[in-house]
Motif scaffolding. Structure first.
Motif, PDB file in Angstrom:
ATOM      1  N   PRO A  68       8.361   5.631 -12.150  1.00 61.30           N
ATOM      2  CA  PRO A  68       7.048   6.256 -11.937  1.00 61.30           C
ATOM      3  C   PRO A  68       6.082   5.349 -11.156  1.00 61.30           C
ATOM      4  CG  PRO A  68       7.667   6.382 -14.255  1.00 61.30           C
ATOM      5  CD  PRO A  68       8.663   5.520 -13.578  1.00 61.30           C
ATOM      6  N   PHE A  69       6.146   4.048 -11.412  1.00 58.58           N
ATOM      7  CA  PHE A  69       5.281   3.112 -10.710  1.00 58.58           C
ATOM      8  C   PHE A  69       5.661   3.014  -9.231  1.00 58.58           C
ATOM      9  CE2 PHE A  69       4.150  -1.333  -9.576  1.00 58.58           C
ATOM     10  CZ  PHE A  69       2.780  -1.202  -9.691  1.00 58.58           C
ATOM     11  N   LYS A  70       6.966   3.030  -8.940  1.00 53.44           N
ATOM     12  CA  LYS A  70       7.428   2.976  -7.554  1.00 53.44           C
ATOM     13  C   LYS A  70       6.993   4.208  -6.782  1.00 53.44           C
ATOM     14  CE  LYS A  70      11.578   0.223  -8.374  1.00 53.44           C
ATOM     15  NZ  LYS A  70      13.044   0.216  -8.314  1.00 53.44           N
ATOM     16  N   LEU A  71       7.024   5.363  -7.443  1.00 51.82           N
ATOM     17  CA  LEU A  71       6.641   6.612  -6.767  1.00 51.82           C
ATOM     18  C   LEU A  71       5.142   6.668  -6.485  1.00 51.82           C
ATOM     19  CD1 LEU A  71       8.862   9.175  -8.698  1.00 51.82           C
ATOM     20  CD2 LEU A  71       9.222   8.253  -6.401  1.00 51.82           C
ATOM     21  N   SER A  72       4.335   6.015  -7.337  1.00 55.98           N
ATOM     22  CA  SER A  72       2.891   6.049  -7.132  1.00 55.98           C
ATOM     23  C   SER A  72       2.409   4.920  -6.225  1.00 55.98           C
ATOM     24  CB  SER A  72       2.165   5.964  -8.468  1.00 55.98           C
ATOM     25  OG  SER A  72       2.371   4.693  -9.061  1.00 55.98           O
ATOM     26  N   ALA A  73       3.254   3.912  -5.988  1.00 55.31           N
ATOM     27  CA  ALA A  73       2.870   2.783  -5.130  1.00 55.31           C
ATOM     28  C   ALA A  73       2.853   3.235  -3.671  1.00 55.31           C
ATOM     29  CB  ALA A  73       3.853   1.635  -5.322  1.00 55.31           C
ATOM     30  N   PRO A  74       2.065   2.578  -2.842  1.00 51.48           N
ATOM     31  CA  PRO A  74       2.068   2.935  -1.415  1.00 51.48           C
ATOM     32  C   PRO A  74       3.430   2.649  -0.805  1.00 51.48           C
ATOM     33  CG  PRO A  74       0.787   0.946  -1.786  1.00 51.48           C
ATOM     34  CD  PRO A  74       1.142   1.499  -3.129  1.00 51.48           C
ATOM     35  N   PRO A  75       3.806   3.400   0.207  1.00 48.65           N
ATOM     36  CA  PRO A  75       5.133   3.200   0.800  1.00 48.65           C
ATOM     37  C   PRO A  75       5.222   1.827   1.448  1.00 48.65           C
ATOM     38  CG  PRO A  75       3.808   4.632   2.169  1.00 48.65           C
ATOM     39  CD  PRO A  75       3.041   4.425   0.899  1.00 48.65           C
ATOM     40  N   PRO A  76       6.443   1.273   1.473  1.00 46.94           N
ATOM     41  CA  PRO A  76       6.578  -0.030   2.121  1.00 46.94           C
ATOM     42  C   PRO A  76       6.231   0.076   3.589  1.00 46.94           C
ATOM     43  CG  PRO A  76       8.727   0.907   1.647  1.00 46.94           C
ATOM     44  CD  PRO A  76       7.710   1.799   0.999  1.00 46.94           C
ATOM     45  N   GLY A  77       5.703  -0.987   4.132  1.00 49.02           N
ATOM     46  CA  GLY A  77       5.274  -0.983   5.528  1.00 49.02           C
ATOM     47  C   GLY A  77       6.433  -0.787   6.475  1.00 49.02           C
ATOM     48  N   VAL A 114       9.242  -7.638  16.573  1.00 49.83           N
ATOM     49  CA  VAL A 114       8.927  -6.803  15.416  1.00 49.83           C
ATOM     50  C   VAL A 114       7.777  -7.456  14.677  1.00 49.83           C
ATOM     51  CG1 VAL A 114       9.791  -5.843  13.246  1.00 49.83           C
ATOM     52  CG2 VAL A 114      11.323  -6.050  15.196  1.00 49.83           C
ATOM     53  N   ALA A 115       6.768  -6.669  14.326  1.00 46.96           N
ATOM     54  CA  ALA A 115       5.631  -7.166  13.551  1.00 46.96           C
ATOM     55  C   ALA A 115       5.790  -6.719  12.103  1.00 46.96           C
ATOM     56  CB  ALA A 115       4.327  -6.626  14.128  1.00 46.96           C
ATOM     57  N   HIS A 116       5.807  -7.671  11.186  1.00 46.56           N
ATOM     58  CA  HIS A 116       5.914  -7.373   9.756  1.00 46.56           C
ATOM     59  C   HIS A 116       4.511  -7.371   9.174  1.00 46.56           C
ATOM     60  CE1 HIS A 116      10.272  -7.733   9.628  1.00 46.56           C
ATOM     61  NE2 HIS A 116      10.101  -8.644  10.567  1.00 46.56           N
ATOM     62  N   CYS A 117       3.864  -6.199   9.244  1.00 46.12           N
ATOM     63  CA  CYS A 117       2.447  -6.155   8.893  1.00 46.12           C
ATOM     64  C   CYS A 117       2.137  -5.152   7.789  1.00 46.12           C
ATOM     65  CB  CYS A 117       1.622  -5.838  10.138  1.00 46.12           C
ATOM     66  SG  CYS A 117       2.108  -4.326  10.962  1.00 46.12           S
ATOM     67  N   GLN A 124      -3.536 -11.032   9.204  1.00 43.16           N
ATOM     68  CA  GLN A 124      -2.463 -11.926   9.621  1.00 43.16           C
ATOM     69  C   GLN A 124      -1.132 -11.413   9.093  1.00 43.16           C
ATOM     70  OE1 GLN A 124      -3.529 -15.761   8.163  1.00 43.16           O
ATOM     71  NE2 GLN A 124      -5.090 -16.080   9.712  1.00 43.16           N
ATOM     72  N   TYR A 125      -0.094 -11.547   9.899  1.00 41.60           N
ATOM     73  CA  TYR A 125       1.244 -11.148   9.488  1.00 41.60           C
ATOM     74  C   TYR A 125       2.255 -11.869  10.359  1.00 41.60           C
ATOM     75  CZ  TYR A 125      -0.026  -7.777  13.114  1.00 41.60           C
ATOM     76  OH  TYR A 125      -0.494  -7.188  14.251  1.00 41.60           O
ATOM     77  N   ALA A 126       3.500 -11.701  10.066  1.00 38.82           N
ATOM     78  CA  ALA A 126       4.567 -12.423  10.757  1.00 38.82           C
ATOM     79  C   ALA A 126       5.162 -11.578  11.872  1.00 38.82           C
ATOM     80  CB  ALA A 126       5.658 -12.794   9.762  1.00 38.82           C
TER      81      ALA A 126
END
Length: 137
Positions: A68-77, A114-117, A124-126
């Motif tokens: 349930p927590f995974k479903l309510s979390a924002p999607p991975p970038g 590829v930007a991992h943001c 800032q991101y990698a």
């Protein structure tokens, strides 16, 4: 549940199988930073009994409890294409959208970035720059 969710986020949101494998080291790392107020109010619920339950937890139970927590979390970038500004070198460097089958010299490389943001490209991101030799793969 709150402590399990916090451990899951700190560990990088892995599946239950991998979270069970790194549960001990993650808890040790989190315990070392208890005074920094980094782990929200969930860490106030942490005790030796909760620690023992987390360490004894089955990977399938972890997945079931976190669903349930995974479903309510924002999607991975998702990765964003890197768009550079137009400059004087854009015309000087030939860009090949398709490599001819006949011309494959050993020095030909395909380059991409590829930007991992995460969910947005602010802050800032990698970046990762990949270069693959087309001839050798």
């Amino acid at each position: 549940m709150k402590v399990l969710q916090q451990v899951w986020v700190v560990a990088g949101q892995p599946c239950g199988k991998y979270l069970a494998a790194v549960m001990g080291t993650t808890l040790v790392s989190m315990e070392a930073h208890t005074g920094s107020d980094t782990f929200n109010k969930a860490w106030a619920r942490f005790s030796s009994g909760v620690r023992a339950k987390l360490l004894a937890m089955n990977p399938f139970t972890i997945d079931r409890l976190l669903t349930p927590f995974k479903l309510s979390a924002p999607p991975p970038g998702s990765s964003l294409p890197v768009r550079s500004r137009r400059n004087q070198y854009m015309e000087a460097v030939p860009i090949m959208s398709r490599i001819p089958d006949i011309y494959w010299p050993p020095a030909l490389v395909a380059i991409d970035t590829v930007a991992h943001c995460g969910n947005n490209d602010k802050g800032q991101y990698a970046f990762i720059l990949t270069a693959a030799n087309v001839f050798t793969g």
